[in-house]
Scaffold this active site. Structure first.
Site, PDB file in Angstrom:
ATOM      1  N   PRO A  25       0.847  -1.199   0.000  1.00 36.12           N
ATOM      2  CA  PRO A  25       0.000   0.000   0.000  1.00 36.12           C
ATOM      3  C   PRO A  25       0.878   1.242   0.000  1.00 36.12           C
ATOM      4  CG  PRO A  25       0.098  -0.946   2.200  1.00 36.12           C
ATOM      5  CD  PRO A  25       0.842  -1.890   1.296  1.00 36.12           C
ATOM      6  N   CYS A 134       2.198   3.260   9.052  1.00 35.63           N
ATOM      7  CA  CYS A 134       2.637   4.482   8.372  1.00 35.63           C
ATOM      8  C   CYS A 134       3.155   5.496   9.385  1.00 35.63           C
ATOM      9  CB  CYS A 134       1.486   5.084   7.572  1.00 35.63           C
ATOM     10  SG  CYS A 134       1.941   6.611   6.706  1.00 35.63           S
ATOM     11  N   GLY A 240       9.919  -4.786   3.381  1.00 40.23           N
ATOM     12  CA  GLY A 240      11.129  -4.040   3.680  1.00 40.23           C
ATOM     13  C   GLY A 240      12.316  -4.520   2.865  1.00 40.23           C
TER      14      GLY A 240
END
Length: 437
Positions: A25, A134, A240
């Site tokens: 996302p 986030c 990541g």
């Protein structure tokens, strides 16, 4: 005889995250054309950009008759001139090309609001993911995103409410995306609570909240997180520094993760989802052409299109500098020499009300101007200094003759197109040949 590992049931309309390489996302970079581009090059699932619950509440669901996309729209609440206000598309999806592959990510800090927003989209998506990772202020300032890591009771209540009131009735999965906490013990404690809420998947971004993408991901805790998820039967996706499908599959094998998520590498070239055996990374020109085509088909907001174009085109190429000056799809197709997309580009510019911004001029107009200048020079007519445009004669030469869409004319559409050529010097009365040109 060994027993089968525990697995939570996959809802009838949900998806199993195991064995998947997925698009992360990303705000602005995760709009519909980007998701379709990732799917074209092999992404197994796509997360949409974080969409705030309050933004979705009060939207109207409609089907775009021109392309079949489902759009959730609303009128802007802060418009100065209400009469000129236009509907904003808060969320757009393609029910055909994204069928069985779309996860809606929600920004929320309130169980009741999360349920209201979730019910609006639940029938059109295959899962709802709560953003708890986030670190950007627009998310954390409202208690959303990574701020939820500091309020685990609230995060648990949001997930439980979504599972009970949205996931079960609509038969879709509820998942969550988190970041690492300061210590492995804190991370394990949080994950242990989250996997007992009824979720079907958990994504771990292997960075702490203060860390930024340029800092190397930390994978020391990954095996522990995967084990904690598996003990509860929940799928675990790693995120990541995953840059390609082949690397994703290797990391999944190494750490035991069920899936892997690609983010920034997909912004630079979405063909990173294609394995080396299937061709690997595609040339940027091919990727950009496909992206522009999808943007035109989806009627994507042009500002958003330019945002990703500036990432897909290498900075050293001249097209990178020129594309920054584009004002509409016609300009962009002219700069990139996408002649096959030009008719559709002109049409969507009219639909979006940006055709008048075009700075591109057709070859026919350029030739007409050049021929007139050559004729004047050959006849000994001196060129006068620039003055105000002539008000008489045949008027501006138009380069866009496609019909306007069947809708009420907006102010933007009623203005003369910017592609009209203003005659900057008083010209002699044109001959019949010049008028024909």
């Amino acid at each position: 005889m060994t027993s089968c590992p525990k697995r939570v049931p996959i809802p009838a309309n949900g998806v199993d995250y195991r064995g998947k390489v997925v698009l992360a996302p990303m705000v602005r970079s995760g709009e519909l054309p980007s998701r379709l581009l990732a799917l074209k090059y092999g992404a197994d699932l796509c997360w949409g950009p974080e969409t705030i619950d309050r933004a979705m509440i009060g939207t109207t669901r409609r089907v775009n008759p021109r392309n079949g996309c489902i759009e959730f729209t609303r009128m802007p609440s802060n418009s100065v001139n209400k009469d000129d206000a236009k509907e904003s598309v808060i969320y757009r999806l393609d029910p055909a090309r994204e069928k069985g592959k779309l996860i809606f990510q929600m920004g929320t800090a309130n169980p009741e609001l999360a349920v209201q927003a979730g019910k609006l989209v639940a029938a059109d998506v295959n899962g709802i993911d709560v953003n708890s990772g986030c670190p950007k202020p627009f998310s954390t300032s409202g208690g959303m995103g990574a701020a939820l890591l500091r309020t685990p009771d609230k995060l648990v209540s949001i997930l439980e409410a979504l599972v009970k009131e949205v996931g079960e009735p609509y038969q879709i999965g509820i998942s969550v995306k988190i970041r690492l906490l300061e210590t492995p013990e804190l991370t394990e404690s949080l994950v242990s609570r989250l996997v007992r809420t009824g979720i079907t998947g958990l994504t771990i971004h292997c960075r702490t909240t203060p860390m930024r993408p340029r800092e190397r991901a930390i994978r020391d805790q990954l095996r522990m997180i995967v084990s904690t998820c598996h003990n509860a039967g929940v799928a675990c996706i790693m995120n990541g520094d995953v840059t390609s499908r082949d690397e994703a599959l290797a990391l999944m094998q190494e750490y035991g993760a069920d899936g892997a998520m690609i983010a920034t590498a997909a912004e630079a070239n979405s063909s990173c989802f294609r394995s080396e055996a299937d061709g690997g990374l595609a040339p940027w020109r091919e990727v950009v052409h496909e992206y522009v085509k999808l943007c035109i088909e989806c009627e994507n907001r042009f500002g958003n299109t330019k945002y990703l174009i500036n990432m897909l085109i290498p900075g050293k190429d001249k097209e990178f500098r020129e594309a920054k000056q584009a004002k509409c799809y016609t300009d962009l197709c002219t700069i990139l020499q996408h002649d096959d997309l030009m008719p559709a580009a002109q049409e969507v510019d009219e639909i979006l009300g940006i055709a008048h911004k075009s700075t591109a001029r057709s070859k026919a107009v350029e030739n007409a101007i050049a021929n007139n200048d050559t004729a004047r020079a050959a006849g000994g007519v001196s060129r006068s200094k620039n003055t105000s445009p002539a008000t008489g004669g045949i008027g501006p030469i138009r380069t866009n003759s496609i019909p306007k869409p069947m809708k009420a004319e907006t102010k933007a559409e009623s203005k003369p197109a910017a592609t009209d050529v203003d005659v900057s010097t008083p010209a002699p009365q044109p001959s019949q040949n010049e008028v024909a040109v």
